[in-house]
Design a protein around this motif. Structure first.
Motif, PDB file in Angstrom:
ATOM      1  N   SER A  19       0.827  -1.205   0.000  1.00  0.00           N
ATOM      2  CA  SER A  19       0.000   0.000   0.000  1.00  0.00           C
ATOM      3  C   SER A  19       0.865   1.261   0.000  1.00  0.00           C
ATOM      4  O   SER A  19       0.530   2.256  -0.665  1.00  0.00           O
ATOM      5  CB  SER A  19      -0.926   0.011   1.220  1.00  0.00           C
ATOM      6  OG  SER A  19      -1.840  -1.073   1.173  1.00  0.00           O
ATOM      7  N   CYS A  20       1.979   1.232   0.725  1.00  0.00           N
ATOM      8  CA  CYS A  20       2.899   2.378   0.728  1.00  0.00           C
ATOM      9  C   CYS A  20       3.523   2.570  -0.642  1.00  0.00           C
ATOM     10  O   CYS A  20       3.687   3.706  -1.112  1.00  0.00           O
ATOM     11  CB  CYS A  20       3.984   2.167   1.780  1.00  0.00           C
ATOM     12  SG  CYS A  20       3.408   2.319   3.486  1.00  0.00           S
ATOM     13  N   ARG A  31       5.706  -2.741 -11.379  1.00  0.00           N
ATOM     14  CA  ARG A  31       6.870  -3.636 -11.375  1.00  0.00           C
ATOM     15  C   ARG A  31       6.700  -4.725 -10.321  1.00  0.00           C
ATOM     16  O   ARG A  31       7.041  -5.890 -10.556  1.00  0.00           O
ATOM     17  CB  ARG A  31       8.137  -2.831 -11.114  1.00  0.00           C
ATOM     18  CG  ARG A  31       8.496  -1.831 -12.203  1.00  0.00           C
ATOM     19  CD  ARG A  31       9.848  -1.194 -11.948  1.00  0.00           C
ATOM     20  NE  ARG A  31      10.097  -0.090 -12.868  1.00  0.00           N
ATOM     21  CZ  ARG A  31       9.963   1.189 -12.562  1.00  0.00           C
ATOM     22  NH1 ARG A  31       9.585   1.533 -11.341  1.00  0.00           N
ATOM     23  NH2 ARG A  31      10.213   2.121 -13.469  1.00  0.00           N
ATOM     24  N   LEU A  32       6.189  -4.337  -9.177  1.00  0.00           N
ATOM     25  CA  LEU A  32       5.962  -5.303  -8.100  1.00  0.00           C
ATOM     26  C   LEU A  32       4.925  -6.339  -8.509  1.00  0.00           C
ATOM     27  O   LEU A  32       5.102  -7.541  -8.286  1.00  0.00           O
ATOM     28  CB  LEU A  32       5.510  -4.566  -6.840  1.00  0.00           C
ATOM     29  CG  LEU A  32       5.396  -5.396  -5.555  1.00  0.00           C
ATOM     30  CD1 LEU A  32       6.765  -5.925  -5.145  1.00  0.00           C
ATOM     31  CD2 LEU A  32       4.806  -4.550  -4.431  1.00  0.00           C
ATOM     32  N   ARG A  33       3.856  -5.896  -9.140  1.00  0.00           N
ATOM     33  CA  ARG A  33       2.795  -6.815  -9.574  1.00  0.00           C
ATOM     34  C   ARG A  33       3.304  -7.842 -10.572  1.00  0.00           C
ATOM     35  O   ARG A  33       2.802  -8.958 -10.644  1.00  0.00           O
ATOM     36  CB  ARG A  33       1.634  -6.034 -10.205  1.00  0.00           C
ATOM     37  CG  ARG A  33       0.827  -5.201  -9.255  1.00  0.00           C
ATOM     38  CD  ARG A  33      -0.281  -4.440  -9.964  1.00  0.00           C
ATOM     39  NE  ARG A  33      -1.454  -5.264 -10.178  1.00  0.00           N
ATOM     40  CZ  ARG A  33      -1.862  -5.717 -11.348  1.00  0.00           C
ATOM     41  NH1 ARG A  33      -1.168  -5.445 -12.441  1.00  0.00           N
ATOM     42  NH2 ARG A  33      -2.948  -6.458 -11.444  1.00  0.00           N
ATOM     43  N   LEU A  42      -1.573  -9.212  -3.886  1.00  0.00           N
ATOM     44  CA  LEU A  42      -1.421  -8.173  -2.871  1.00  0.00           C
ATOM     45  C   LEU A  42      -1.714  -6.790  -3.429  1.00  0.00           C
ATOM     46  O   LEU A  42      -2.199  -5.911  -2.712  1.00  0.00           O
ATOM     47  CB  LEU A  42       0.002  -8.205  -2.305  1.00  0.00           C
ATOM     48  CG  LEU A  42       0.318  -9.296  -1.274  1.00  0.00           C
ATOM     49  CD1 LEU A  42       1.816  -9.322  -1.000  1.00  0.00           C
ATOM     50  CD2 LEU A  42      -0.454  -9.060   0.013  1.00  0.00           C
ATOM     51  N   ALA A  43      -1.394  -6.614  -4.702  1.00  0.00           N
ATOM     52  CA  ALA A  43      -1.591  -5.304  -5.329  1.00  0.00           C
ATOM     53  C   ALA A  43      -3.024  -5.070  -5.779  1.00  0.00           C
ATOM     54  O   ALA A  43      -3.363  -3.954  -6.188  1.00  0.00           O
ATOM     55  CB  ALA A  43      -0.654  -5.157  -6.523  1.00  0.00           C
ATOM     56  N   ASP A  44      -3.867  -6.076  -5.685  1.00  0.00           N
ATOM     57  CA  ASP A  44      -5.241  -5.967  -6.161  1.00  0.00           C
ATOM     58  C   ASP A  44      -6.215  -6.068  -4.991  1.00  0.00           C
ATOM     59  O   ASP A  44      -7.126  -6.889  -4.991  1.00  0.00           O
ATOM     60  CB  ASP A  44      -5.518  -7.063  -7.187  1.00  0.00           C
ATOM     61  CG  ASP A  44      -6.807  -6.808  -7.957  1.00  0.00           C
ATOM     62  OD1 ASP A  44      -7.131  -5.636  -8.184  1.00  0.00           O
ATOM     63  OD2 ASP A  44      -7.482  -7.800  -8.316  1.00  0.00           O
ATOM     64  N   TYR A  49      -6.008   0.103  -3.590  1.00  0.00           N
ATOM     65  CA  TYR A  49      -6.773   1.051  -4.409  1.00  0.00           C
ATOM     66  C   TYR A  49      -7.125   2.325  -3.641  1.00  0.00           C
ATOM     67  O   TYR A  49      -7.223   3.398  -4.229  1.00  0.00           O
ATOM     68  CB  TYR A  49      -8.035   0.391  -4.948  1.00  0.00           C
ATOM     69  CG  TYR A  49      -7.771  -0.494  -6.136  1.00  0.00           C
ATOM     70  CD1 TYR A  49      -7.709   0.026  -7.423  1.00  0.00           C
ATOM     71  CD2 TYR A  49      -7.559  -1.860  -5.976  1.00  0.00           C
ATOM     72  CE1 TYR A  49      -7.445  -0.770  -8.516  1.00  0.00           C
ATOM     73  CE2 TYR A  49      -7.292  -2.677  -7.065  1.00  0.00           C
ATOM     74  CZ  TYR A  49      -7.239  -2.128  -8.335  1.00  0.00           C
ATOM     75  OH  TYR A  49      -6.968  -2.921  -9.417  1.00  0.00           O
ATOM     76  N   SER A  50      -7.278   2.209  -2.331  1.00  0.00           N
ATOM     77  CA  SER A  50      -7.562   3.407  -1.546  1.00  0.00           C
ATOM     78  C   SER A  50      -6.309   4.231  -1.291  1.00  0.00           C
ATOM     79  O   SER A  50      -6.398   5.393  -0.872  1.00  0.00           O
ATOM     80  CB  SER A  50      -8.198   3.019  -0.202  1.00  0.00           C
ATOM     81  OG  SER A  50      -7.288   2.277   0.589  1.00  0.00           O
ATOM     82  N   SER A  51      -5.120   3.665  -1.565  1.00  0.00           N
ATOM     83  CA  SER A  51      -3.857   4.366  -1.333  1.00  0.00           C
ATOM     84  C   SER A  51      -3.388   5.179  -2.526  1.00  0.00           C
ATOM     85  O   SER A  51      -2.518   6.043  -2.388  1.00  0.00           O
ATOM     86  CB  SER A  51      -2.759   3.358  -0.964  1.00  0.00           C
ATOM     87  OG  SER A  51      -3.078   2.648   0.205  1.00  0.00           O
ATOM     88  N   PHE A  52      -3.926   4.904  -3.706  1.00  0.00           N
ATOM     89  CA  PHE A  52      -3.468   5.596  -4.916  1.00  0.00           C
ATOM     90  C   PHE A  52      -3.677   7.105  -4.808  1.00  0.00           C
ATOM     91  O   PHE A  52      -4.684   7.569  -4.274  1.00  0.00           O
ATOM     92  CB  PHE A  52      -4.238   5.115  -6.153  1.00  0.00           C
ATOM     93  CG  PHE A  52      -3.892   3.722  -6.597  1.00  0.00           C
ATOM     94  CD1 PHE A  52      -2.619   3.229  -6.465  1.00  0.00           C
ATOM     95  CD2 PHE A  52      -4.855   2.910  -7.185  1.00  0.00           C
ATOM     96  CE1 PHE A  52      -2.297   1.955  -6.900  1.00  0.00           C
ATOM     97  CE2 PHE A  52      -4.550   1.635  -7.614  1.00  0.00           C
ATOM     98  CZ  PHE A  52      -3.265   1.156  -7.469  1.00  0.00           C
TER      99      PHE A  52
END
Length: 231
Positions: A19-20, A31-33, A42-44, A49-52
């Motif tokens: 999230s960070c 890149r992480l995804r 983890l990225a989905d 999505y609330s961190s973007f």
């Protein structure tokens, strides 16, 4: 001692880290995804999505509408802010727009906090949210709000222009006539209001100046085009 990998960390820590990353850089998140299925999962998540911050999103990459829907559904503050500005200033849906901007402001999104404070002052002469800023902070945040290069699409907004003319006829004379600090450059419009007084002006003049800059530069007589296809 065996080395610990990222996936050996507790799931809560993994999610916090991802999230960070999402908050700081879309490119790093992509890149992480791409590294593995676990990272993609983890990225989905709603937390990601609330961190973007949509002001950092590379719009040319596509997937615009899907991203906006997901972010809005989980209460992403930058999405709430953009939609709130569109509702309030472009569509004249004041109650809905103000509520969305307030949600984003109360979530700590600085652009929303600044715009909400300026909006409350302009439309209701309410200065409650001014107390949440220092002079240094409001100068920095205000500049970001007014100068960000984002995909705004101009439209005519008579309501905003009316508020601007009212400000110029009532508040602006108070600024130039107040003896709190020397007037360096009296001008007939708002274009040089930020240079008109020294920095030791009174608190009233400081906020009149900030509202004047907001009226002069903020692109709120516009609508935010990424939402057009899914309203």
């Amino acid at each position: 001692m065996a080395e610990m990998t990222f996936l050996d960390l507790p799931s809560e820590i993994q999610q916090l880290i991802v999230s960070c990353v999402a908050k700081i850089s879309f490119q790093d998140l992509y890149r992480l995804r791409s590294t593995c299925k676990s990272m993609r999962a983890l990225a989905d998540t709603p937390d990601v999505y609330s961190s973007f911050d949509l002001y950092k999103y590379p719009w040319w990459t596509g997937l615009r509408n899907t991203l906006l829907r997901r972010c809005y559904d989980v209460g992403n503050p930058s999405t709430l802010y953009i939609k709130g500005v569109e509702y309030f200033y472009a569509l004249q849906r004041h109650e809905e727009g103000l509520a969305l901007m307030k949600r984003a402001a109360d979530a700590g999104y600085e652009r929303a906090l600044y715009t909400y404070a300026m909006t409350r002052k302009l439309y209701w002469d309410d200065e409650e949210y001014f107390a949440r800023f220092t002079r240094e902070a409001v100068g920095t945040i205000g500049w970001l709000v007014r100068m960000d290069d984002v995909p705004w699409v101009p439209v005519v907004n008579e309501g905003f222009l009316t508020k601007k003319f009212m400000f110029m006829s009532t508040d602006r004379p108070l600024f130039y006539n107040c003896p709190c600090a020397p007037t360096l450059n009296v001008d007939w419009d708002l274009w040089h209001i930020e240079f008109a007084k020294t920095d030791d002006m009174c608190n009233r003049c400081f906020w009149i100046k900030e509202v004047g800059l907001f009226l002069r530069d903020f692109p709120c007589a516009t609508t935010f085009s990424p939402f057009d296809s899914w309203q």
